[in-house]
Design a protein around this motif. Structure first.
Motif, mmCIF file in Angstrom:
data_model
loop_
_atom_site.group_PDB
_atom_site.id
_atom_site.type_symbol
_atom_site.label_atom_id
_atom_site.label_comp_id
_atom_site.label_asym_id
_atom_site.label_seq_id
_atom_site.Cartn_x
_atom_site.Cartn_y
_atom_site.Cartn_z
ATOM 1 N N UNK A 167 14.276 -17.241 -17.939
ATOM 2 C CA UNK A 167 13.372 -15.933 -18.593
ATOM 3 C C UNK A 167 13.268 -14.927 -17.363
ATOM 4 N N UNK A 168 13.437 -15.174 -16.409
ATOM 5 C CA UNK A 168 13.326 -13.905 -15.469
ATOM 6 C C UNK A 168 14.418 -12.820 -15.635
ATOM 7 N N UNK A 169 15.463 -13.330 -16.098
ATOM 8 C CA UNK A 169 16.589 -12.275 -16.357
ATOM 9 C C UNK A 169 16.293 -11.599 -17.633
ATOM 10 N N UNK A 170 15.667 -12.144 -18.762
ATOM 11 C CA UNK A 170 15.051 -11.536 -19.895
ATOM 12 C C UNK A 170 14.132 -10.634 -19.661
ATOM 13 N N UNK A 171 13.227 -11.015 -18.799
ATOM 14 C CA UNK A 171 12.045 -9.952 -18.352
ATOM 15 C C UNK A 171 12.632 -8.912 -17.721
ATOM 16 N N UNK A 197 4.782 -5.987 -24.446
ATOM 17 C CA UNK A 197 5.500 -6.978 -24.583
ATOM 18 C C UNK A 197 6.177 -7.453 -23.080
ATOM 19 N N UNK A 198 6.663 -6.171 -22.308
ATOM 20 C CA UNK A 198 7.362 -6.402 -20.861
ATOM 21 C C UNK A 198 6.109 -6.961 -20.137
ATOM 22 N N UNK A 199 4.908 -6.288 -20.194
ATOM 23 C CA UNK A 199 4.038 -6.937 -19.060
ATOM 24 C C UNK A 199 3.584 -8.366 -19.490
ATOM 25 N N UNK A 200 3.614 -8.727 -20.741
ATOM 26 C CA UNK A 200 3.356 -10.152 -20.840
ATOM 27 C C UNK A 200 4.390 -10.955 -20.351
ATOM 28 N N UNK A 235 3.900 -11.031 -16.791
ATOM 29 C CA UNK A 235 2.728 -11.841 -16.117
ATOM 30 C C UNK A 235 2.893 -13.263 -16.390
ATOM 31 N N UNK A 236 3.741 -13.612 -17.470
ATOM 32 C CA UNK A 236 3.960 -15.061 -17.652
ATOM 33 C C UNK A 236 5.146 -15.713 -17.378
ATOM 34 N N UNK A 237 6.281 -14.870 -17.269
ATOM 35 C CA UNK A 237 7.635 -15.763 -16.940
ATOM 36 C C UNK A 237 8.374 -15.107 -15.724
#
Length: 123
Positions: free
Chosen positions: A1-5, A113-116, A119-121
């Motif tokens: 998920x980090x790469x997607x973030x 959306x990016x912020x979420x 924060x979460x992923x």
């Protein structure tokens, strides 16, 4: 998920570069439509100057977002991304209240959306 973030945050950066270029070099007709302003106004020297100044800020913000992704890692990167995405969201809310409601969807929603995601992923 980090790469997607990181990818989604980078898209926000690219979006701001695009917005900046549009504000600096876009046609008056398209700028008037995008910002819900009369075309005659957008064609004035003062409006062109104001849009160009706004554009350079947006373009440089986009470059900063991309640079941060390349230059920092870990918790430092996370903190900076939180600050930048929060900044973009707050500015988009202000723009929606003062200029055109479209800004909240076009700039605010991707930043939120990016912020979420950060924060979460992003660890």
């Amino acid at each position: 998920m980090e790469i997607l973030t990181l990818f989604v945050v980078a898209l926000v950066g690219l979006e701001h570069i695009g917005i900046g270029l549009f504000e600096m070099f876009g046609s008056a007709e398209k700028q008037a439509g995008a910002f819900d302003m009369p075309e005659e106004f957008v064609k004035t020297k003062n409006a062109k100057t104001a849009l160009a100044n706004q554009g350079i800020y947006n373009a440089m913000l986009g470059i900063l977002i991309l640079a941060v992704i390349l230059l920092f890692t870990g918790s430092t990167l996370k903190l900076i991304m939180i600050l930048l995405m929060s900044y973009v969201f707050v500015v988009a809310v202000f723009g929606a209240l003062t200029a055109t409601k479209k800004i909240i969807l076009l700039q605010g929603l991707p930043a939120f959306i990016s912020l979420l995601l950060v924060l979460f992923f992003y660890d």
